[in-house]
Design an enzyme around this catalytic site. Sequence first.
Site, PDB file in Angstrom:
ATOM      1  N   GLU A  36     -24.850   7.359   0.733  1.00  0.00           N
ATOM      2  CA  GLU A  36     -24.552   6.222   1.614  1.00  0.00           C
ATOM      3  C   GLU A  36     -25.122   4.945   1.014  1.00  0.00           C
ATOM      4  O   GLU A  36     -26.115   4.962   0.283  1.00  0.00           O
ATOM      5  CB  GLU A  36     -25.138   6.465   3.014  1.00  0.00           C
ATOM      6  N   LYS A 181      14.614  -6.342  -8.039  1.00  0.00           N
ATOM      7  CA  LYS A 181      13.853  -5.121  -8.353  1.00  0.00           C
ATOM      8  C   LYS A 181      14.139  -4.052  -7.309  1.00  0.00           C
ATOM      9  O   LYS A 181      14.191  -4.352  -6.115  1.00  0.00           O
ATOM     10  CB  LYS A 181      12.357  -5.475  -8.364  1.00  0.00           C
TER      11      LYS A 181
HETATM   12  C1  R5P Z   1       4.951  -5.865  -4.701  1.00  0.00           C
HETATM   13  O1  R5P Z   1       5.776  -6.308  -3.920  1.00  0.00           O
HETATM   14  C2  R5P Z   1       3.929  -6.738  -5.351  1.00  0.00           C
HETATM   15  O2  R5P Z   1       4.249  -8.091  -5.218  1.00  0.00           O
HETATM   16  C3  R5P Z   1       3.777  -6.404  -6.811  1.00  0.00           C
HETATM   17  O3  R5P Z   1       5.018  -6.677  -7.465  1.00  0.00           O
HETATM   18  C4  R5P Z   1       3.414  -4.970  -7.004  1.00  0.00           C
HETATM   19  O4  R5P Z   1       2.291  -4.660  -6.230  1.00  0.00           O
HETATM   20  C5  R5P Z   1       3.125  -4.689  -8.460  1.00  0.00           C
HETATM   21  O5  R5P Z   1       2.799  -3.340  -8.580  1.00  0.00           O
HETATM   22  P1  R5P Z   1       2.813  -2.594  -9.983  1.00  0.00           P
HETATM   23  O6  R5P Z   1       2.005  -3.417 -10.948  1.00  0.00           O
HETATM   24  O7  R5P Z   1       2.205  -1.255  -9.670  1.00  0.00           O
HETATM   25  O8  R5P Z   1       4.241  -2.471 -10.416  1.00  0.00           O
END
Ligand code: R5P
Length: 281
Positions: A36, A181
Amino acid sequence: MNVACTGRSRAIGARIAGHLGAGVAETSFSRFPDGEISLRTGPLDEATVVVGSLLSGDSLVELLLLIDACSGSKVTLVVPYLGYARQDRAFQPGEPVSARAIARALSTGVSRVITVNVHKDTVLSHFTVPASGVDLAPDVGDYIATLGLDEPLILAPDKGAGSFAAAVASRGGWEHDHLEKTRVSGTEVRMEPLGRGPWKGDVVLVDDIISTGGTLATASRMLLDQGAKGVHAVCVHGLFAGTALSLLRSAGIANIAASDTIESGESRYSAAGAIARAIAR
Ligand code: R5P
């Protein structure tokens, strides 16, 4: 007024204190034999700014202990990186709204909360005390200007970050756009090519968070395949989970930069000035 910090937020806490002309309170975290966390603070002023990014269970406990230790003081809570904010709704039946659970827990014992580029502004409404967000888009723009790129395209990897890219781009009068995306899994995304056609100059990918790096690595590979001169990545919160940095580098990203909301070797610009201005408002 003084500033009291959790273990992993000492650097940004000291910078905030510097901007405010405030002292940094002594805080010493250690462990009891069972694991802890224990805390001992030095003397605290009547008003204290508690600074701590939420990066893990331990950092949440450190924040809760620090807020409690400040109970004789009026506390402004600064959470530079508010973890758990991406789980801002129950995506599947039976899931919690994690952002709400965290916000409610952190509202106790503080008079207001300030955080930085929270994933969605709606998360702020879950705090039960006044909560505000600091936007580092101007600071990201100022950092990009130091790279000396010739008319870069400021590009968000998804529609959600499109307005952030627009605000960054306005700082330097640069062009901006966003990609489309689709998330395939926790580590994998799919990207559609730029609607405006290939960009042959430098591209700066900007996002609120880099976690696994999968999003920006996929974008970088596609942009370089299509003839971009160079790809750079600037985010606010650099989590760089696991092998994120090597993934980003192997995807050809020339510069990788983050703020100091999460201190790392990639912290190239500071959120402290913007946070200090928000505290003083
Ligand atoms: C998602 O909507 C965030 O804006 C980032 O694009 C996301 O957290 C990026 O995550 P990673 O680097 O794991 O692809």
